[in-house]
Design a protein around this motif. Structure first.
Motif, PDB file in Angstrom:
ATOM      1  N   TRP A 133       0.745  -1.145  -0.088  1.00  0.00           N
ATOM      2  CA  TRP A 133       0.009  -0.035   0.024  1.00  0.00           C
ATOM      3  C   TRP A 133       0.825   1.457  -0.002  1.00  0.00           C
ATOM      4  N   VAL A 134       1.812   1.251   0.805  1.00  0.00           N
ATOM      5  CA  VAL A 134       2.766   2.325   0.979  1.00  0.00           C
ATOM      6  C   VAL A 134       3.527   2.505  -0.458  1.00  0.00           C
ATOM      7  N   LYS A 135       4.136   1.514  -0.883  1.00  0.00           N
ATOM      8  CA  LYS A 135       4.752   1.446  -2.275  1.00  0.00           C
ATOM      9  C   LYS A 135       3.936   2.273  -3.437  1.00  0.00           C
ATOM     10  N   ALA A 136       2.732   1.701  -3.500  1.00  0.00           N
ATOM     11  CA  ALA A 136       1.581   2.222  -4.542  1.00  0.00           C
ATOM     12  C   ALA A 136       1.533   3.512  -4.417  1.00  0.00           C
ATOM     13  N   ARG A 137       1.765   4.383  -3.190  1.00  0.00           N
ATOM     14  CA  ARG A 137       1.481   5.646  -3.172  1.00  0.00           C
ATOM     15  C   ARG A 137       2.800   6.351  -3.451  1.00  0.00           C
ATOM     16  N   GLY A 138       3.770   5.607  -3.992  1.00  0.00           N
ATOM     17  CA  GLY A 138       5.153   6.481  -4.187  1.00  0.00           C
ATOM     18  C   GLY A 138       5.913   6.688  -3.021  1.00  0.00           C
ATOM     19  N   LEU A 139       5.806   6.065  -2.004  1.00  0.00           N
ATOM     20  CA  LEU A 139       6.703   6.296  -0.768  1.00  0.00           C
ATOM     21  C   LEU A 139       7.602   5.164  -0.634  1.00  0.00           C
ATOM     22  N   THR A 140       8.868   5.689  -0.386  1.00  0.00           N
ATOM     23  CA  THR A 140      10.018   4.798  -0.422  1.00  0.00           C
ATOM     24  C   THR A 140      10.688   4.206   0.821  1.00  0.00           C
ATOM     25  N   GLU A 141       9.951   4.301   2.004  1.00  0.00           N
ATOM     26  CA  GLU A 141      10.451   3.822   3.350  1.00  0.00           C
ATOM     27  C   GLU A 141       8.845   3.454   4.168  1.00  0.00           C
ATOM     28  N   MET A 142       8.995   2.562   4.973  1.00  0.00           N
ATOM     29  CA  MET A 142       8.024   2.503   5.955  1.00  0.00           C
ATOM     30  C   MET A 142       8.633   2.251   7.288  1.00  0.00           C
ATOM     31  N   LEU A 143       8.070   3.094   8.285  1.00  0.00           N
ATOM     32  CA  LEU A 143       8.341   3.166   9.508  1.00  0.00           C
ATOM     33  C   LEU A 143       7.177   2.730  10.490  1.00  0.00           C
ATOM     34  N   GLY A 144       7.305   2.543  11.730  1.00  0.00           N
ATOM     35  CA  GLY A 144       6.492   2.224  12.501  1.00  0.00           C
ATOM     36  C   GLY A 144       6.880   1.329  13.834  1.00  0.00           C
ATOM     37  N   PRO A 145       5.996   1.016  14.428  1.00  0.00           N
ATOM     38  CA  PRO A 145       4.549   1.207  14.488  1.00  0.00           C
ATOM     39  C   PRO A 145       3.983   2.621  14.980  1.00  0.00           C
ATOM     40  N   CYS A 146       3.360   3.253  14.123  1.00  0.00           N
ATOM     41  CA  CYS A 146       2.642   4.679  14.394  1.00  0.00           C
ATOM     42  C   CYS A 146       1.316   4.711  13.998  1.00  0.00           C
ATOM     43  N   SER A 147       0.246   4.756  14.773  1.00  0.00           N
ATOM     44  CA  SER A 147      -1.237   4.972  14.413  1.00  0.00           C
ATOM     45  C   SER A 147      -1.544   6.121  13.981  1.00  0.00           C
ATOM     46  N   PHE A 148      -1.130   6.657  12.562  1.00  0.00           N
ATOM     47  CA  PHE A 148      -1.330   7.777  11.951  1.00  0.00           C
ATOM     48  C   PHE A 148      -0.686   8.827  12.537  1.00  0.00           C
ATOM     49  N   SER A 149      -0.305   9.176  13.688  1.00  0.00           N
ATOM     50  CA  SER A 149       0.361  10.433  14.166  1.00  0.00           C
ATOM     51  C   SER A 149       0.996   9.910  15.618  1.00  0.00           C
ATOM     52  N   SER A 150       2.069  10.817  15.928  1.00  0.00           N
ATOM     53  CA  SER A 150       2.770  10.426  17.230  1.00  0.00           C
ATOM     54  C   SER A 150       2.092  10.662  18.237  1.00  0.00           C
ATOM     55  N   ASN A 151       0.722  11.457  18.143  1.00  0.00           N
ATOM     56  CA  ASN A 151      -0.003  11.840  19.134  1.00  0.00           C
ATOM     57  C   ASN A 151      -0.967  10.510  19.550  1.00  0.00           C
ATOM     58  N   ILE A 152      -0.905   9.658  18.927  1.00  0.00           N
ATOM     59  CA  ILE A 152      -1.588   8.361  19.259  1.00  0.00           C
ATOM     60  C   ILE A 152      -0.896   7.288  19.875  1.00  0.00           C
ATOM     61  N   ASP A 153      -0.745   5.995  18.938  1.00  0.00           N
ATOM     62  CA  ASP A 153       0.012   4.945  19.496  1.00  0.00           C
ATOM     63  C   ASP A 153       1.458   5.048  18.739  1.00  0.00           C
ATOM     64  N   TRP A 154       2.480   4.882  19.342  1.00  0.00           N
ATOM     65  CA  TRP A 154       3.842   5.071  18.748  1.00  0.00           C
ATOM     66  C   TRP A 154       4.798   3.879  19.515  1.00  0.00           C
ATOM     67  N   SER A 155       5.386   3.176  18.507  1.00  0.00           N
ATOM     68  CA  SER A 155       6.567   2.130  19.007  1.00  0.00           C
ATOM     69  C   SER A 155       5.996   0.878  19.520  1.00  0.00           C
ATOM     70  N   PHE A 156       6.872   0.032  20.039  1.00  0.00           N
ATOM     71  CA  PHE A 156       6.540  -1.407  20.658  1.00  0.00           C
ATOM     72  C   PHE A 156       7.174  -1.054  22.037  1.00  0.00           C
ATOM     73  N   LEU A 157       6.507  -1.721  22.718  1.00  0.00           N
ATOM     74  CA  LEU A 157       7.215  -1.635  24.285  1.00  0.00           C
ATOM     75  C   LEU A 157       8.182  -2.900  24.214  1.00  0.00           C
ATOM     76  N   VAL A 158       9.428  -2.745  24.581  1.00  0.00           N
ATOM     77  CA  VAL A 158      10.458  -3.842  24.660  1.00  0.00           C
ATOM     78  C   VAL A 158      10.782  -4.236  25.856  1.00  0.00           C
ATOM     79  N   GLU A 159      10.398  -3.699  27.178  1.00  0.00           N
ATOM     80  CA  GLU A 159      10.756  -4.023  28.322  1.00  0.00           C
ATOM     81  C   GLU A 159       9.516  -3.305  29.420  1.00  0.00           C
ATOM     82  N   GLY A 160       9.495  -3.930  30.269  1.00  0.00           N
ATOM     83  CA  GLY A 160       8.317  -3.433  31.307  1.00  0.00           C
ATOM     84  C   GLY A 160       6.998  -4.111  31.394  1.00  0.00           C
ATOM     85  N   PHE A 161       7.114  -5.443  30.855  1.00  0.00           N
ATOM     86  CA  PHE A 161       5.828  -6.077  30.770  1.00  0.00           C
ATOM     87  C   PHE A 161       5.179  -6.599  32.077  1.00  0.00           C
TER      88      PHE A 161
END
Length: 187
Positions: free
Chosen positions: A116-144
C-alpha cells in the motif's frame, strides 16, 4: 496475499472495521496489565469524518485470517503528507499492529502494508505509528510486568521479534519514567 493458508484483505466494510477494532480486545483477554482503549475512541480514530487527521492523511486497514476466517492479525498502513513535506522524505507508516505469535501471519500483514505504501510512491515504511505520534507510537520492549505508562505502547513481548523477522529494525528508543511522588520530587 496468501501464505500458509493466511489471507490478508483490506478492511472495506463496517463489519470488518468493527472486527479490526475488537480483535485487540481478544488478543489481550486475560492480560492483567493491558489497559484497553475505549471502543468508541477507536471507532472515532478510524472514522474519516470524525478524525481530523484524515483531512490530509490517508490510511488503509488490513486483517489477516486463517482458512476458517478466524482473524489472527491486523495492521494499518498510512501516509502523512505533512510529515513528509516537513521532513523532506517519502515515508509511509505501519501501525495498529496486533498479531498472534506467528511470523507466517505477521509477514503477509507487513507485506500488505508495504504494498500500500509503495503504491503511493513512498520509499520507506516506519512504525509502529497509528497515523500520528499523538496516538500509538512504538513497541514496548521492556516493562511487561506492569501496566503501561500513560501515552506509551503496550504489546506482547514477541512483537519486536516478529517485526525483526519481517525485516524491520529499531529506529530509536523511547523512554518512560516512573517517579515516586510520595516524597519530594527531584529537580
Amino acid at each position: 496475499s496468501a501464505s500458509s493458508g493466511i489471507t490478508v484483505t483490506p478492511v472495506t466494510t463496517a463489519a470488518d472495521k468493527k472486527a479490526f477494532i475488537l480483535f485487540q480486545y481478544e488478543m489481550y483477554k486475560g492480560d492483567p496489565n493491558f489497559v484497553p482503549p475505549l471502543v468508541m475512541d477507536r471507532e472515532n480514530l478510524l472514522n474519516e469524518k470524525k478524525n481530523p487527521w484524515f483531512e490530509f492523511g490517508r490510511a488503509q486497514l488490513f486483517l489477516a485470517r486463517d482458512a476458517s476466517g478466524k482473524i489472527l492479525g491486523r495492521i494499518s498502513a498510512s501516509e502523512d503528507p505533512r510529515y513528509n513535506e516537513f521532513h523532506g522524505v517519502k515515508v509511509g507508516w505501519f501501525g495498529l499492529f496486533e498479531c498472534v505469535d506467528d511470523v507466517a501471519v505477521a509477514k503477509p500483514l507487513f507485506e500488505a502494508a508495504e504494498a500500500w505504501v509503495k503504491a503511493r510512491g513512498l520509499t520507506e515504511m516506519l512504525g509502529p505509528c497509528s497515523f500520528s505520534s499523538n496516538i500509538d507510537w512504538s513497541f514496548l520492549v521492556e516493562g511487561f510486568d506492569s501496566p503501561p505508562v500513560l501515552m506509551m505502547p503496550y504489546n506482547p513481548p514477541y512483537y519486536p521479534r516478529l517485526a525483526e523477522a519481517c525485516g524491520y529494525g529499531k529506529a530509536k528508543d523511547l523512554w518512560a519514567w516512573a517517579i515516586d511522588v510520595s516524597g519530594e520530587i527531584p529537580e
